[in-house]
Design a protein around this motif. Structure first.
Motif, PDB file in Angstrom:
ATOM      1  N   ARG A 464       0.804  -1.232   0.000  1.00 54.00           N
ATOM      2  CA  ARG A 464       0.000   0.000   0.000  1.00 54.00           C
ATOM      3  C   ARG A 464       0.835   1.278   0.000  1.00 54.00           C
ATOM      4  NH1 ARG A 464      -2.651  -3.632   3.061  1.00 54.00           N
ATOM      5  NH2 ARG A 464      -1.947  -2.861   5.081  1.00 54.00           N
ATOM      6  N   GLN A 465       2.132   1.149  -0.306  1.00 50.95           N
ATOM      7  CA  GLN A 465       2.962   2.353  -0.478  1.00 50.95           C
ATOM      8  C   GLN A 465       2.730   2.911  -1.879  1.00 50.95           C
ATOM      9  OE1 GLN A 465       4.471   3.631   1.950  1.00 50.95           O
ATOM     10  NE2 GLN A 465       4.768   1.946   3.401  1.00 50.95           N
ATOM     11  N   PRO A 466       2.993   4.220  -2.082  1.00 42.50           N
ATOM     12  CA  PRO A 466       2.866   4.764  -3.442  1.00 42.50           C
ATOM     13  C   PRO A 466       3.925   4.179  -4.369  1.00 42.50           C
ATOM     14  CG  PRO A 466       3.762   6.412  -1.932  1.00 42.50           C
ATOM     15  CD  PRO A 466       3.374   5.232  -1.091  1.00 42.50           C
ATOM     16  N   VAL A 467       3.667   4.232  -5.668  1.00 39.59           N
ATOM     17  CA  VAL A 467       4.618   3.700  -6.652  1.00 39.59           C
ATOM     18  C   VAL A 467       5.963   4.421  -6.546  1.00 39.59           C
ATOM     19  CG1 VAL A 467       5.057   3.473  -9.142  1.00 39.59           C
ATOM     20  CG2 VAL A 467       2.816   2.867  -8.212  1.00 39.59           C
ATOM     21  N   ASP A 468       5.934   5.721  -6.198  1.00 41.57           N
ATOM     22  CA  ASP A 468       7.190   6.480  -6.126  1.00 41.57           C
ATOM     23  C   ASP A 468       7.817   6.492  -4.725  1.00 41.57           C
ATOM     24  OD1 ASP A 468       5.457   8.134  -4.805  1.00 41.57           O
ATOM     25  OD2 ASP A 468       5.830   9.906  -6.046  1.00 41.57           O
ATOM     26  N   PHE A 469       7.441   5.515  -3.892  1.00 40.98           N
ATOM     27  CA  PHE A 469       8.027   5.358  -2.561  1.00 40.98           C
ATOM     28  C   PHE A 469       9.524   5.040  -2.695  1.00 40.98           C
ATOM     29  CE2 PHE A 469       8.888   2.410   1.086  1.00 40.98           C
ATOM     30  CZ  PHE A 469       8.636   3.296   2.132  1.00 40.98           C
ATOM     31  N   GLU A 470      10.332   5.414  -1.692  1.00 44.99           N
ATOM     32  CA  GLU A 470      11.755   5.122  -1.725  1.00 44.99           C
ATOM     33  C   GLU A 470      11.981   3.691  -1.211  1.00 44.99           C
ATOM     34  OE1 GLU A 470      15.946   7.286  -0.442  1.00 44.99           O
ATOM     35  OE2 GLU A 470      14.197   7.548   0.855  1.00 44.99           O
ATOM     36  N   TYR A 471      11.822   2.717  -2.135  1.00 41.63           N
ATOM     37  CA  TYR A 471      11.900   1.298  -1.775  1.00 41.63           C
ATOM     38  C   TYR A 471      13.328   0.886  -1.405  1.00 41.63           C
ATOM     39  CZ  TYR A 471       7.162   0.853  -3.535  1.00 41.63           C
ATOM     40  OH  TYR A 471       5.812   1.007  -3.723  1.00 41.63           O
ATOM     41  N   ILE A 472      14.296   1.612  -1.950  1.00 41.98           N
ATOM     42  CA  ILE A 472      15.709   1.310  -1.645  1.00 41.98           C
ATOM     43  C   ILE A 472      16.411   2.596  -1.278  1.00 41.98           C
ATOM     44  CG2 ILE A 472      17.886   0.407  -2.555  1.00 41.98           C
ATOM     45  CD1 ILE A 472      16.205  -1.377  -4.405  1.00 41.98           C
ATOM     46  N   ARG A 473      17.152   2.544  -0.160  1.00 40.54           N
ATOM     47  CA  ARG A 473      18.009   3.681   0.221  1.00 40.54           C
ATOM     48  C   ARG A 473      19.432   3.238  -0.049  1.00 40.54           C
ATOM     49  NH1 ARG A 473      14.718   4.054   5.847  1.00 40.54           N
ATOM     50  NH2 ARG A 473      12.831   5.035   5.018  1.00 40.54           N
ATOM     51  N   PHE A 474      20.049   3.914  -1.003  1.00 41.15           N
ATOM     52  CA  PHE A 474      21.402   3.519  -1.413  1.00 41.15           C
ATOM     53  C   PHE A 474      22.412   4.074  -0.416  1.00 41.15           C
ATOM     54  CE2 PHE A 474      18.754   3.608  -5.200  1.00 41.15           C
ATOM     55  CZ  PHE A 474      18.984   2.345  -5.697  1.00 41.15           C
TER      56      PHE A 474
END
Length: 475
Positions: A464-474
């Motif tokens: 349920r996160q938005p598509v532009d969520f920060e799924y990875i923090r580099f």
């Protein structure tokens, strides 16, 4: 609800702390696993914080939590579905007896072989996919790749636990060997052919997770019927995670098709070269990739007639897909099943004893399931007004195992001669030019919410996160 103990070094719901010898053995295996992960796991990903799903319970209503975590710190562990003290064997010669909690001596070698073969596929796919993060079409897709990778790692742990707990020194040696073989290695390859193939690009990855992880679904479902209760309970839980892998494949190909259809409509053309020039993957290439991955995957089910399959079933080691829903006697002696053979240049059906044809029974169940998904892909094209349809090739096409191995067959199921095969092979299977073209599209896109030009965004994000969520923090 069966919760998982996360205070342990190895999270588990099997009371590992009560078996100090087993716990020490698995804690000894753990550093080797992490070394393997660092060595051939996802390339360059050590410092990434990834939005991962971690199992916290085996209850289907609330079994996972999400959060950012470094993959090498992921809490891999040992999770079995809750047991049933009254469970009975429900197929084969032991039907009606109590399910086994320990390995019967006479079935020890066969059970070990089944567990090792299943266990070998799990790290193999991580090795096959290790470079894909470098060319991810989006942060969303990269996260899905990494989720699959850590779950394949956990599925390896599941099999290693069974080997350590139930097979003594032999099991410990087999568990070490699972980390020593390597996908595609000339000297020490993985056990099954499909797991030594390269996964060179993301279209191949989506096809692999759609077809080859679906083979996993059917193999695990057959093992979830096993009379050996710890194996049945282990594989039942693995199926919960396997569903996500197939979703990634099915939705990934749907999104590729969606983008291709949009480009075809924008340009008002079905010319493959024009579609390619616009940076999308033409439908012919997608069909050839489908043909290849499908045919390689159906070989994973083994020979169409197999005395091993008969033994595994009669002994109660491995059932059929959804065994409990079938209405026959679950013993199968005297029953027959149709398999294919080529005689005088013609493809013919013949009846063979069903016990010997159980690989074919499972393969046919897989085919039915696969065809349904390809139908869903075709709905994407239909909705976009594109008349072309993807087709699953005939099951005798491009086979390397069993009675159909090496038979030259068109995707429609027509026996062809060497000359026609040589002339048409480039229309039926991916060519070096196809691979080179798809590789040319594989540039890394990792800005949140941005997607490569050859794939459409997903309809919704993860958890349920938005598509532009920060799924990875580099890092």
């Amino acid at each position: 609800m069966s919760t998982i103990n996360y205070s342990e070094k190895i999270p588990n719901n099997v009371n590992l702390g009560e078996d100090r010898t087993l716990q020490r053995a698995l804690e000894g295996w753990q550093p080797n696993f992490i070394h393997w992960w660092d060595d051939v796991g996802p390339d360059g990903s050590t410092n990434y914080d990834v939005y991962l799903r971690t199992a916290v319970s085996v209850d289907p209503q609330g079994w996972a939590q999400f959060g950012h975590v470094k993959m090498r710190d992921y809490r891999w562990g040992i999770f079995l579905n809750p047991g049933d003290a009254n469970r009975e064997v429900h197929f084969g010669d032991h039907k009606g007896e109590k399910a086994w909690q320990d390995v019967p001596g006479e079935h020890r070698a066969n059970l070990r072989r089944i567990i090792v073969t299943q266990g070998d596929t799990e790290p193999a796919s991580v090795e096959q996919q290790r470079h894909l993060g470098l060319t991810a079409p989006s942060m969303y897709d990269m996260r899905n790749l990494f989720q699959i990778n850590v779950e394949e790692g956990r599925h390896l742990w599941a099999m290693v636990y069974l080997l350590h707990k139930h097979f003594g020194r032999d099991g410990r040696e087999e568990a070490e060997a699972l980390l020593q073989r390597q996908s595609g290695d000339q000297d020490n390859p993985r056990i099954l052919g499909a797991f030594n193939e390269k996964t060179p690009d993301w279209l191949a990855f989506f096809m692999f997770t759609y077809f080859t992880d679906r083979d996993g679904k059917f193999q695990l479902s057959a093992l979830a019927e096993s009379a050996f209760d710890p194996l049945a309970r282990t594989t039942k839980f693995m199926l919960t995670e396997e569903a996500h892998h197939m979703f990634v494949g099915e939705s990934g190909v749907s999104r590729v098709l969606s983008r291709t259809a949009a480009v075809m409509n924008e340009l008002k053309t079905d010319d493959p070269q024009k579609v390619r020039a616009a940076g999308a993957i033409d439908l012919g290439t997608i069909q050839r990739y489908l043909n290849f991955h499908y045919s390689v995957t159906i070989d994973l089910f083994g020979a169409d007639q197999s005395s091993n399959a008969a033994t595994f079933y009669s002994s109660g080691l491995k059932g059929r897909y959804e065994e409990g829903k079938r209405t026959d006697d679950h013993i199968l002696k005297g029953q027959t099943y149709k398999v294919l053979e080529v005689k005088d240049g013609q493809l013919l059906e013949k009846d063979v004893p069903m016990l010997n044809a159980l690989n074919e029974v499972l393969r046919d169940d897989f085919i039915k399931d696969s065809v349904a998904g390809v139908g869903r892909w075709n709905k994407v094209l239909e909705k976009a007004g594109i008349p072309t349809r993807l087709v699953v090739p005939h099951k005798a096409f491009n086979r390397q195992i069993g009675a159909l191995a090496g038979i030259k067959m068109s995707p429609e199921g027509r026996v062809v001669n060497e000359q026609e095969w040589a002339a048409k092979k480039s229309e039926w299977l991916p060519t070096p030019e196809d691979f080179a073209f798809v590789a040319s599209l594989m540039g890394r896109v990792v800005e949140p919410g941005k997607f490569a030009g050859w794939i459409a965004p997903p309809v919704m994000g993860i958890n349920r996160q938005p598509v532009d969520f920060e799924y990875i923090r580099f890092g």
